[in-house]
Design a protein around this motif. Structure first.
Motif, PDB file in Angstrom:
ATOM      1  N   PHE A   1       0.829  -1.212   0.000  1.00  0.00           N
ATOM      2  CA  PHE A   1       0.000   0.000   0.000  1.00  0.00           C
ATOM      3  C   PHE A   1       0.865   1.264   0.000  1.00  0.00           C
ATOM      4  O   PHE A   1       0.575   2.237  -0.706  1.00  0.00           O
ATOM      5  CB  PHE A   1      -0.936  -0.002   1.214  1.00  0.00           C
ATOM      6  CG  PHE A   1      -2.221  -0.721   0.986  1.00  0.00           C
ATOM      7  CD1 PHE A   1      -3.112  -0.289   0.019  1.00  0.00           C
ATOM      8  CD2 PHE A   1      -2.553  -1.848   1.728  1.00  0.00           C
ATOM      9  CE1 PHE A   1      -4.306  -0.951  -0.199  1.00  0.00           C
ATOM     10  CE2 PHE A   1      -3.735  -2.521   1.514  1.00  0.00           C
ATOM     11  CZ  PHE A   1      -4.625  -2.075   0.545  1.00  0.00           C
ATOM     12  N   VAL A   2       1.923   1.260   0.797  1.00  0.00           N
ATOM     13  CA  VAL A   2       2.801   2.429   0.866  1.00  0.00           C
ATOM     14  C   VAL A   2       3.472   2.683  -0.481  1.00  0.00           C
ATOM     15  O   VAL A   2       3.571   3.834  -0.953  1.00  0.00           O
ATOM     16  CB  VAL A   2       3.864   2.234   1.975  1.00  0.00           C
ATOM     17  CG1 VAL A   2       4.919   3.334   1.906  1.00  0.00           C
ATOM     18  CG2 VAL A   2       3.201   2.214   3.345  1.00  0.00           C
ATOM     19  N   ILE A   3       3.933   1.604  -1.134  1.00  0.00           N
ATOM     20  CA  ILE A   3       4.595   1.752  -2.440  1.00  0.00           C
ATOM     21  C   ILE A   3       3.622   2.299  -3.475  1.00  0.00           C
ATOM     22  O   ILE A   3       3.938   3.207  -4.247  1.00  0.00           O
ATOM     23  CB  ILE A   3       5.181   0.399  -2.886  1.00  0.00           C
ATOM     24  CG1 ILE A   3       6.336   0.000  -1.947  1.00  0.00           C
ATOM     25  CG2 ILE A   3       5.673   0.483  -4.329  1.00  0.00           C
ATOM     26  CD1 ILE A   3       6.892  -1.389  -2.224  1.00  0.00           C
ATOM     27  N   VAL A   4       2.409   1.727  -3.498  1.00  0.00           N
ATOM     28  CA  VAL A   4       1.398   2.192  -4.452  1.00  0.00           C
ATOM     29  C   VAL A   4       1.040   3.656  -4.192  1.00  0.00           C
ATOM     30  O   VAL A   4       0.924   4.471  -5.116  1.00  0.00           O
ATOM     31  CB  VAL A   4       0.144   1.305  -4.386  1.00  0.00           C
ATOM     32  CG1 VAL A   4      -0.984   1.912  -5.224  1.00  0.00           C
ATOM     33  CG2 VAL A   4       0.468  -0.098  -4.873  1.00  0.00           C
ATOM     34  N   ALA A   5       0.883   4.008  -2.910  1.00  0.00           N
ATOM     35  CA  ALA A   5       0.550   5.389  -2.564  1.00  0.00           C
ATOM     36  C   ALA A   5       1.668   6.346  -2.974  1.00  0.00           C
ATOM     37  O   ALA A   5       1.423   7.449  -3.484  1.00  0.00           O
ATOM     38  CB  ALA A   5       0.284   5.499  -1.066  1.00  0.00           C
ATOM     39  N   ALA A   6       2.917   5.905  -2.764  1.00  0.00           N
ATOM     40  CA  ALA A   6       4.053   6.746  -3.150  1.00  0.00           C
ATOM     41  C   ALA A   6       4.094   6.939  -4.666  1.00  0.00           C
ATOM     42  O   ALA A   6       4.371   8.035  -5.168  1.00  0.00           O
ATOM     43  CB  ALA A   6       5.349   6.128  -2.650  1.00  0.00           C
ATOM     44  N   ALA A   7       3.819   5.839  -5.399  1.00  0.00           N
ATOM     45  CA  ALA A   7       3.819   5.938  -6.861  1.00  0.00           C
ATOM     46  C   ALA A   7       2.722   6.875  -7.347  1.00  0.00           C
ATOM     47  O   ALA A   7       2.936   7.719  -8.231  1.00  0.00           O
ATOM     48  CB  ALA A   7       3.645   4.542  -7.471  1.00  0.00           C
ATOM     49  N   LEU A   8       1.523   6.744  -6.774  1.00  0.00           N
ATOM     50  CA  LEU A   8       0.426   7.628  -7.143  1.00  0.00           C
ATOM     51  C   LEU A   8       0.740   9.088  -6.805  1.00  0.00           C
ATOM     52  O   LEU A   8       0.444  10.009  -7.573  1.00  0.00           O
ATOM     53  CB  LEU A   8      -0.861   7.185  -6.451  1.00  0.00           C
ATOM     54  CG  LEU A   8      -1.486   5.864  -6.947  1.00  0.00           C
ATOM     55  CD1 LEU A   8      -2.700   5.494  -6.096  1.00  0.00           C
ATOM     56  CD2 LEU A   8      -1.892   6.010  -8.408  1.00  0.00           C
ATOM     57  N   ALA A   9       1.334   9.280  -5.631  1.00  0.00           N
ATOM     58  CA  ALA A   9       1.696  10.648  -5.235  1.00  0.00           C
ATOM     59  C   ALA A   9       2.705  11.242  -6.212  1.00  0.00           C
ATOM     60  O   ALA A   9       2.632  12.419  -6.587  1.00  0.00           O
ATOM     61  CB  ALA A   9       2.265  10.641  -3.822  1.00  0.00           C
ATOM     62  N   PHE A  10       3.667  10.429  -6.652  1.00  0.00           N
ATOM     63  CA  PHE A  10       4.663  10.905  -7.618  1.00  0.00           C
ATOM     64  C   PHE A  10       4.002  11.283  -8.946  1.00  0.00           C
ATOM     65  O   PHE A  10       4.314  12.317  -9.551  1.00  0.00           O
ATOM     66  CB  PHE A  10       5.722   9.834  -7.844  1.00  0.00           C
ATOM     67  CG  PHE A  10       6.707  10.189  -8.928  1.00  0.00           C
ATOM     68  CD1 PHE A  10       7.739  11.089  -8.681  1.00  0.00           C
ATOM     69  CD2 PHE A  10       6.587   9.628 -10.189  1.00  0.00           C
ATOM     70  CE1 PHE A  10       8.637  11.420  -9.682  1.00  0.00           C
ATOM     71  CE2 PHE A  10       7.481   9.960 -11.191  1.00  0.00           C
ATOM     72  CZ  PHE A  10       8.510  10.856 -10.938  1.00  0.00           C
ATOM     73  N   VAL A  11       3.062  10.423  -9.381  1.00  0.00           N
ATOM     74  CA  VAL A  11       2.362  10.709 -10.643  1.00  0.00           C
ATOM     75  C   VAL A  11       1.566  12.001 -10.535  1.00  0.00           C
ATOM     76  O   VAL A  11       1.593  12.856 -11.424  1.00  0.00           O
ATOM     77  CB  VAL A  11       1.450   9.530 -11.027  1.00  0.00           C
ATOM     78  CG1 VAL A  11       0.568   9.901 -12.215  1.00  0.00           C
ATOM     79  CG2 VAL A  11       2.275   8.300 -11.354  1.00  0.00           C
ATOM     80  N   VAL A  12       0.839  12.154  -9.425  1.00  0.00           N
ATOM     81  CA  VAL A  12       0.034  13.367  -9.234  1.00  0.00           C
ATOM     82  C   VAL A  12       0.915  14.607  -9.170  1.00  0.00           C
ATOM     83  O   VAL A  12       0.633  15.637  -9.783  1.00  0.00           O
ATOM     84  CB  VAL A  12      -0.821  13.241  -7.948  1.00  0.00           C
ATOM     85  CG1 VAL A  12      -1.505  14.567  -7.623  1.00  0.00           C
ATOM     86  CG2 VAL A  12      -1.853  12.125  -8.106  1.00  0.00           C
ATOM     87  N   LEU A  13       2.025  14.509  -8.431  1.00  0.00           N
ATOM     88  CA  LEU A  13       2.940  15.644  -8.321  1.00  0.00           C
ATOM     89  C   LEU A  13       3.564  15.982  -9.668  1.00  0.00           C
ATOM     90  O   LEU A  13       3.663  17.161 -10.042  1.00  0.00           O
ATOM     91  CB  LEU A  13       4.034  15.310  -7.300  1.00  0.00           C
ATOM     92  CG  LEU A  13       5.075  16.402  -7.032  1.00  0.00           C
ATOM     93  CD1 LEU A  13       4.403  17.650  -6.465  1.00  0.00           C
ATOM     94  CD2 LEU A  13       6.148  15.902  -6.065  1.00  0.00           C
TER      95      LEU A  13
END
Length: 216
Positions: free
Chosen positions: A23-35
Protein backbone atom coordinates in the motif's frame (compact mmCIF):
# COMPACT_ATOMS: atom_id res chain seq x y z
CA UNK A 1 -0.86 -26.29 20.37
CA UNK A 2 0.26 -23.00 21.94
CA UNK A 3 3.40 -23.07 19.80
CA UNK A 4 1.38 -23.46 16.64
CA UNK A 5 -0.82 -20.49 17.52
CA UNK A 6 2.26 -18.35 17.93
CA UNK A 7 3.53 -19.46 14.51
CA UNK A 8 0.25 -18.53 12.84
CA UNK A 9 0.34 -15.08 14.46
CA UNK A 10 3.83 -14.53 13.10
CA UNK A 11 2.76 -15.49 9.60
CA UNK A 12 -0.28 -13.21 9.78
CA UNK A 13 1.96 -10.39 10.97
CA UNK A 14 4.35 -10.85 8.04
CA UNK A 15 1.46 -10.91 5.56
CA UNK A 16 0.04 -7.74 7.06
CA UNK A 17 3.44 -6.08 6.82
CA UNK A 18 3.75 -7.10 3.16
CA UNK A 19 0.29 -5.73 2.39
CA UNK A 20 1.09 -2.50 4.26
CA UNK A 21 4.37 -2.08 2.37
CA UNK A 22 2.53 -2.69 -0.91
CA UNK A 23 0.00 0.00 0.00
CA UNK A 24 2.80 2.43 0.87
CA UNK A 25 4.59 1.75 -2.44
CA UNK A 26 1.40 2.19 -4.45
CA UNK A 27 0.55 5.39 -2.56
CA UNK A 28 4.05 6.75 -3.15
CA UNK A 29 3.82 5.94 -6.86
CA UNK A 30 0.43 7.63 -7.14
CA UNK A 31 1.70 10.65 -5.24
CA UNK A 32 4.66 10.91 -7.62
CA UNK A 33 2.36 10.71 -10.64
CA UNK A 34 0.03 13.37 -9.23
CA UNK A 35 2.94 15.64 -8.32
CA UNK A 36 4.56 15.17 -11.71
CA UNK A 37 1.30 15.92 -13.54
CA UNK A 38 0.80 18.98 -11.39
CA UNK A 39 4.26 20.30 -12.23
CA UNK A 40 3.71 19.52 -15.93
CA UNK A 41 0.37 21.33 -15.91
CA UNK A 42 1.90 24.33 -14.14
CA UNK A 43 4.72 24.49 -16.70
CA UNK A 44 2.28 24.28 -19.60
CA UNK A 45 0.11 26.98 -18.05
CA UNK A 46 3.17 29.20 -17.70
CA UNK A 47 4.13 28.62 -21.34
CA UNK A 48 0.60 29.41 -22.53
CA UNK A 49 0.50 32.59 -20.45
CA UNK A 50 3.89 33.71 -21.78
CA UNK A 51 2.83 32.99 -25.34
CA UNK A 52 -0.44 34.88 -24.86
CA UNK A 53 1.47 37.82 -23.37
CA UNK A 54 3.89 37.86 -26.31
CA UNK A 55 1.02 37.75 -28.79
CA UNK A 56 -0.81 40.53 -26.98
CA UNK A 57 2.21 42.86 -26.85
CA UNK A 58 3.88 44.43 -29.86
CA UNK A 59 7.39 43.33 -30.80
CA UNK A 60 8.15 46.85 -32.06
CA UNK A 61 7.81 50.29 -30.51
CA UNK A 62 8.28 53.86 -31.67
CA UNK A 63 11.75 55.10 -30.73
CA UNK A 64 11.42 58.88 -30.62
CA UNK A 65 9.38 61.38 -32.60
CA UNK A 66 7.40 60.57 -35.73
CA UNK A 67 8.43 63.10 -38.40
CA UNK A 68 7.23 64.27 -41.80
CA UNK A 69 8.76 66.06 -44.78
CA UNK A 70 6.96 69.03 -46.37
CA UNK A 71 7.59 69.44 -50.10
CA UNK A 72 7.42 72.61 -52.20
CA UNK A 73 3.70 71.96 -52.61
CA UNK A 74 3.25 72.80 -48.93
CA UNK A 75 2.01 69.29 -48.11
CA UNK A 76 3.44 66.25 -46.36
CA UNK A 77 4.98 63.84 -48.87
CA UNK A 78 7.02 61.57 -46.58
CA UNK A 79 6.55 60.13 -43.10
CA UNK A 80 9.43 58.92 -40.92
CA UNK A 81 8.82 56.45 -38.07
CA UNK A 82 11.81 55.45 -35.86
CA UNK A 83 11.54 51.91 -34.51
CA UNK A 84 13.24 49.55 -32.08
CA UNK A 85 12.54 46.19 -30.44
CA UNK A 86 10.22 46.36 -27.43
CA UNK A 87 11.70 45.33 -24.05
CA UNK A 88 11.57 41.58 -23.54
CA UNK A 89 10.80 40.83 -27.20
CA UNK A 90 12.78 38.91 -29.80
CA UNK A 91 14.30 40.10 -33.08
CA UNK A 92 11.93 41.04 -35.92
CA UNK A 93 12.44 40.11 -39.57
CA UNK A 94 11.73 43.17 -41.73
CA UNK A 95 11.70 41.27 -45.02
CA UNK A 96 8.77 41.98 -47.32
CA UNK A 97 7.28 38.51 -46.85
CA UNK A 98 7.73 38.57 -43.06
CA UNK A 99 6.14 41.90 -42.16
CA UNK A 100 3.22 43.95 -43.45
CA UNK A 101 2.78 47.72 -43.42
CA UNK A 102 -0.74 49.11 -43.72
CA UNK A 103 -1.34 52.85 -44.25
CA UNK A 104 -4.74 54.46 -43.71
CA UNK A 105 -5.16 57.89 -45.31
CA UNK A 106 -8.19 60.14 -45.87
CA UNK A 107 -8.27 58.82 -49.46
CA UNK A 108 -8.29 55.14 -48.51
CA UNK A 109 -6.48 52.21 -46.94
CA UNK A 110 -3.38 50.73 -48.56
CA UNK A 111 -2.22 47.20 -47.69
CA UNK A 112 1.23 45.66 -48.01
CA UNK A 113 2.98 48.85 -49.08
CA UNK A 114 6.41 47.88 -47.68
CA UNK A 115 9.12 47.34 -50.28
CA UNK A 116 11.66 45.62 -48.04
CA UNK A 117 14.84 46.74 -46.30
CA UNK A 118 17.19 49.15 -48.04
CA UNK A 119 20.91 49.54 -47.49
CA UNK A 120 21.82 51.18 -44.16
CA UNK A 121 21.29 54.92 -44.16
CA UNK A 122 24.21 57.27 -43.70
CA UNK A 123 25.07 58.60 -40.25
CA UNK A 124 23.73 61.10 -39.40
CA UNK A 125 20.61 60.17 -41.33
CA UNK A 126 19.75 62.58 -44.15
CA UNK A 127 15.95 62.54 -44.12
CA UNK A 128 15.63 64.71 -47.22
CA UNK A 129 17.85 62.32 -49.17
CA UNK A 130 15.75 59.35 -48.06
CA UNK A 131 12.66 61.15 -49.36
CA UNK A 132 14.36 61.86 -52.68
CA UNK A 133 15.32 58.20 -53.01
CA UNK A 134 11.67 57.19 -52.52
CA UNK A 135 10.24 59.93 -54.74
CA UNK A 136 11.03 57.90 -57.85
CA UNK A 137 8.00 55.73 -57.11
CA UNK A 138 4.61 56.58 -58.58
CA UNK A 139 2.67 54.87 -55.78
CA UNK A 140 2.72 54.83 -52.01
CA UNK A 141 5.55 52.72 -50.62
CA UNK A 142 7.29 52.08 -47.31
CA UNK A 143 10.97 51.21 -46.89
CA UNK A 144 12.82 50.11 -43.76
CA UNK A 145 16.32 51.46 -43.13
CA UNK A 146 18.58 49.97 -40.45
CA UNK A 147 20.10 53.18 -39.09
CA UNK A 148 21.92 51.62 -36.12
CA UNK A 149 23.22 48.12 -36.68
CA UNK A 150 25.16 45.76 -34.44
CA UNK A 151 25.86 43.34 -37.28
CA UNK A 152 28.68 43.42 -39.82
CA UNK A 153 29.48 47.02 -38.92
CA UNK A 154 26.73 48.42 -41.15
CA UNK A 155 27.28 46.15 -44.15
CA UNK A 156 23.85 45.48 -45.75
CA UNK A 157 23.53 41.75 -45.23
CA UNK A 158 20.66 41.25 -42.79
CA UNK A 159 16.99 42.18 -42.86
CA UNK A 160 16.51 41.30 -39.17
CA UNK A 161 16.20 44.05 -36.57
CA UNK A 162 17.94 42.85 -33.41
CA UNK A 163 17.67 44.04 -29.81
CA UNK A 164 19.73 47.21 -29.45
CA UNK A 165 19.41 48.16 -33.12
CA UNK A 166 17.30 50.96 -34.57
CA UNK A 167 15.33 51.17 -37.79
CA UNK A 168 13.61 53.98 -39.67
CA UNK A 169 10.44 53.36 -41.66
CA UNK A 170 10.11 55.87 -44.50
CA UNK A 171 6.67 56.12 -46.11
CA UNK A 172 6.50 57.99 -49.41
CA UNK A 173 3.20 59.58 -50.47
CA UNK A 174 2.65 60.30 -54.18
CA UNK A 175 1.07 63.55 -55.38
CA UNK A 176 -2.54 62.40 -55.17
CA UNK A 177 -2.06 61.17 -51.58
CA UNK A 178 -0.15 64.10 -50.03
CA UNK A 179 -1.45 65.23 -46.63
CA UNK A 180 -2.48 68.76 -45.77
CA UNK A 181 -3.11 70.57 -42.47
CA UNK A 182 -5.42 68.84 -39.96
CA UNK A 183 -5.51 65.62 -41.94
CA UNK A 184 -4.69 62.45 -40.04
CA UNK A 185 -3.15 59.11 -40.94
CA UNK A 186 -2.66 55.70 -39.35
CA UNK A 187 0.23 53.33 -39.94
CA UNK A 188 -0.04 49.72 -38.81
CA UNK A 189 3.07 47.52 -38.74
CA UNK A 190 2.27 43.81 -38.55
CA UNK A 191 5.19 41.46 -37.81
CA UNK A 192 4.87 37.68 -37.90
CA UNK A 193 4.77 37.41 -34.09
CA UNK A 194 3.22 39.77 -31.60
CA UNK A 195 0.49 42.37 -31.82
CA UNK A 196 0.59 45.00 -34.58
CA UNK A 197 2.13 48.39 -33.80
CA UNK A 198 -0.32 51.18 -34.58
CA UNK A 199 0.79 54.81 -35.05
CA UNK A 200 -1.76 57.60 -35.42
CA UNK A 201 -0.84 61.22 -36.08
CA UNK A 202 -2.41 64.46 -37.30
CA UNK A 203 -0.75 66.99 -39.60
CA UNK A 204 -0.26 70.37 -37.85
CA UNK A 205 -1.79 73.58 -39.26
CA UNK A 206 1.56 75.17 -40.13
CA UNK A 207 3.72 73.39 -42.73
CA UNK A 208 7.06 75.07 -43.50
CA UNK A 209 8.08 74.24 -47.06
CA UNK A 210 11.17 72.09 -47.53
CA UNK A 211 11.52 71.20 -43.83
CA UNK A 212 11.13 68.15 -41.62
CA UNK A 213 8.54 68.60 -38.89
CA UNK A 214 7.64 66.61 -35.77
CA UNK A 215 4.20 65.07 -35.54
CA UNK A 216 2.74 65.00 -32.03
Amino acid sequence: MPGRRKGKKAIVGIEAAIVLIAFVIVAAALAFVVLNMGMFTTQKSKEVMNQALNEASSALEVDGSVMAYVSTSGKVVAIYIPLKISPGQQAVDLSTDKIDVVVRLPNGTFLKVNSGVAAPASTPVNLTRLYEDSATSTSINATFYIVQSLQNKGVPAFNVLEVGEKALLVIYLPTDLELGPYQSFTVEIRPLAGAPLTIERMIPPTLPVGEVINLV
